[in-house]
Design an enzyme around this catalytic site. Structure first.
Site, PDB file in Angstrom:
ATOM      1  N   GLU A 197      -5.342  -8.507  -0.231  1.00  0.00           N
ATOM      2  CA  GLU A 197      -6.042  -8.170   1.027  1.00  0.00           C
ATOM      3  C   GLU A 197      -7.503  -7.963   0.669  1.00  0.00           C
ATOM      4  O   GLU A 197      -7.834  -7.059  -0.111  1.00  0.00           O
ATOM      5  CB  GLU A 197      -5.492  -6.889   1.670  1.00  0.00           C
ATOM      6  CG  GLU A 197      -4.166  -7.075   2.353  1.00  0.00           C
ATOM      7  CD  GLU A 197      -3.725  -5.842   3.142  1.00  0.00           C
ATOM      8  OE1 GLU A 197      -4.584  -5.103   3.668  1.00  0.00           O
ATOM      9  OE2 GLU A 197      -2.502  -5.617   3.201  1.00  0.00           O
TER      10      GLU A 197
ATOM     11  N   GLU B  35       0.822  -1.226   0.000  1.00  0.00           N
ATOM     12  CA  GLU B  35       0.000   0.000   0.000  1.00  0.00           C
ATOM     13  C   GLU B  35       0.853   1.271   0.000  1.00  0.00           C
ATOM     14  O   GLU B  35       0.641   2.185   0.806  1.00  0.00           O
ATOM     15  CB  GLU B  35      -0.965  -0.001   1.194  1.00  0.00           C
ATOM     16  CG  GLU B  35      -2.008  -1.095   1.091  1.00  0.00           C
ATOM     17  CD  GLU B  35      -3.147  -0.975   2.097  1.00  0.00           C
ATOM     18  OE1 GLU B  35      -3.083  -0.145   3.023  1.00  0.00           O
ATOM     19  OE2 GLU B  35      -4.124  -1.741   1.949  1.00  0.00           O
TER      20      GLU B  35
HETATM   21  O1  AHR Z   1      -5.087  -5.850   7.124  1.00  0.00           O
HETATM   22  C1  AHR Z   1      -4.916  -4.718   7.910  1.00  0.00           C
HETATM   23  C2  AHR Z   1      -4.221  -3.561   7.197  1.00  0.00           C
HETATM   24  O2  AHR Z   1      -5.086  -3.063   6.195  1.00  0.00           O
HETATM   25  C3  AHR Z   1      -2.941  -3.871   6.466  1.00  0.00           C
HETATM   26  O3  AHR Z   1      -1.831  -3.787   7.289  1.00  0.00           O
HETATM   27  C4  AHR Z   1      -2.883  -2.786   5.431  1.00  0.00           C
HETATM   28  O4  AHR Z   1      -2.166  -3.190   4.287  1.00  0.00           O
HETATM   29  C5  AHR Z   1      -4.343  -2.460   5.157  1.00  0.00           C
HETATM   30  O5  AHR Z   1      -4.563  -1.109   5.148  1.00  0.00           O
END
Ligand code: AHR
Length: 508
Positions: free
Chosen positions: A293, A175
């Site tokens: 994610e 990210e």
């Molecule tokens: O999964 C939790 C967090 O969410 C992760 O660390 C990040 O990549 C995202 O913003």
């Protein structure tokens, strides 16, 4: 209760693509209690001699998770991987700026490798492109994957791992488009760093596959231009671009239940961006998506990091809200979207596996338990492998403010290699049953092997340590007539219909 007819047609020749088993992967981050008191708790009654919790391992094996991303997440952008290897007593404690916690480094790369072996899963590692860069990334590849005979590979051997870990899939940071990220960068800055890091990592080990950081969400102002710039620099050096999404009930129930459509729109925008760069470059290569994610966030925790702990505790509970059956339906919708794009989405990582938004929850003084979202994940992992078939779905629509009228029925069909066909179906209507007719005429006569449903029968009931099996999938009544199966789908429900078929058809 209102009832509406709905039809679903599935044909074995209308193929979307093969499911890469890694679509059912997950994610373990040094965040909250995912690692400490989650997968690793030496003092727990079920822990083995390495401190790995046996009850959690049993549930992970039940889910048959094929790949697990590690060690972050936002955490990785401040991480020194060297801190987590070598004798445990020599490892430093550090401030983790991502989650304002104390990281003891008691758990690191070797412990994760042992855990993956015990869980029957594959490692997917992320390198730090926040505070670090080319050098730390290439030495980590050398440490993990080079057989022996160099400083870093011999150090791994000294640390008790004579065989290389052979990590195949690597993420180039996390990210990096987000101002919340340690070492946040502009698209240009990240793209150049990712390009050079990718080259060096592949010079160490040419067999690895790389994931470039895409936008962290469609709501980020630079989406999807970030992805374009990143791919313009990295196209020839990476196999995947990452996609992240967390959906919640914040914009209302109807919007939440349209999770599959929100996810479709995001995936299709990223595919379009990949193919735009492909056309500009006159390239034959296609970039695939690593949706590394994804999850729904329960109502009591609208998003990761919202419940910030006091400064610098060790393994504080973060984002441990519990899920109900409605969450399981919205979760299923996101998973259907991933499956529907199986030709381009190769990797999926449910974020996260334990405690932090997890399908598995733990407490120190008792056994781990399954959240409601555990079940659609289990169903997908168990019966969603094979070949995704295109479906034609007909149903009435229901209004959603941000999307207009959306179909009540959402469905995906997967043909397993043994020939059986599994249909996953969601009824998005909040007040009407759907009388589903599943038409499998091209498959000959059919039988129902198994049929399950999950819906909110008890107004927001959840699974808890005291009542771990309160919300469970239950049998779904079906009727079969030749090649047609009928079933009544409850409002806001997740449904699975597994069918045996008599006519063999080509499976690609
Ligand atoms: O999964 C939790 C967090 O969410 C992760 O660390 C990040 O990549 C995202 O913003």
């Amino acid at each position: 209760m209102e009832k509406h007819p709905a039809q679903l047609f599935v044909d074995p020749h209308h193929v979307v693509g093969r499911v890469d088993p890694r679509l059912f992967g997950s994610f373990v981050e040094h965040m909250g209690r995912c690692v400490y008191d989650g997968i690793y708790e030496p003092s727990h009654a079920s822990a083995d001699s390495h401190g790995l919790r046996g009850d959690v391992l049993d549930l992970v094996r039940e889910l048959d998770v094929p790949i697990v991303r590690y060690p972050g997440g936002n955490f990785v952008s401040g991480y020194r991987w060297e801190d987590g290897v070598g004798p445990a007593d020599d490892r430093p404690s550090r401030l983790d700026l991502a989650w304002r916690s104390t990281e003891t480094n008691a758990f690191g790369l070797h412990e994760f490798a042992e855990w993956c072996q015990a869980a029957g899963t594959e490692m997917m590692l992320a390198v730090n492109l926040g505070t670090r860069g080319v050098d730390a990334a290439r030495t980590l590849v050398e440490y993990a994957n080079h057989p022996r005979g160099t400083q870093w590979s011999d150090l791994r051997v000294t640390h008790g791992a004579p065989e290389p870990f052979r990590v195949r899939t690597w993420c180039l940071g996390n990210e990096m488009d987000g101002p919340w990220q340690i070492g946040h960068k502009t698209a240009q800055e990240y793209a150049r760093l990712a390009e050079e890091t990718a080259k060096a990592m592949k010079w160490v080990d040419g067999s690895i596959e790389l994931v470039a950081c895409g936008s962290s969400a469609p709501s980020v102002a630079t989406f999807p231009d970030w992805d374009r710039v990143v791919l313009e620099h990295t196209y020839d050096h990476v196999e995947y671009i990452s996609v992240h999404r967390y959906l919640s009930r914040a914009r209302g129930l109807d919007d939440y239940l349209a999770s599959g459509i929100h996810t479709d729109e995001q995936i299709e925008a990223v595919i379009a961006t990949c193919d735009h760069v492909r056309a500009k470059k006159r390239s034959r290569k296609r970039i695939h998506l690593a949706f590394d994610e994804w999850n729904v966030t329960p109502t009591r925790h609208e998003g990761p990091g919202k419940e910030e702990p006091e400064d610098w505790p060790f393994a504080p509970p973060i984002a441990e809200g519990t899920y109900d059956a409605v969450d399981a339906v919205a979760f299923g919708g996101m998973m259907l979207s991933l499956l529907r794009h199986a030709d381009r989405v190769r990797i999926g990582c449910l974020a996260q596996l334990v405690n932090v938004l997890g399908p598995i929850k733990t407490r120190t003084d008792g056994p781990a338990w399954r959240e409601t979202i555990f079940y659609p994940y289990l169903h997908g992992s168990r019966w969603g492998r094979g070949t995704v078939l295109d479906v034609v779905a007909q149903s009435p629509t229901t209004p959603v403010e941000s999307l207009g009228d959306v179909p009540m029925l959402d469905a995906v069909a997967v043909r397993a290699d043994d020939g059986s066909v599994t249909v996953f179906a969601i009824n998005r209507s909040t007040d009407a049953e759907l009388d589903l007719t599943l038409d499998l005429r091209a498959f000959g006569d059919v039988s129902v092997i198994d049929s399950l449903t999950m819906y909110d029968a008890e107004g927001g009931a959840r699974n808890t340590p005291d009542e771990p099996d309160r919300v469970l999938p239950r049998p779904l009544a079906t009727a079969v007539d030749g090649s047609t199966v009928t079933a009544s789908l409850a409002p806001v429900s997740w449904n699975v219909l597994r069918c045996g078929v008599t006519r063999a058809a080509t499976v690609v």
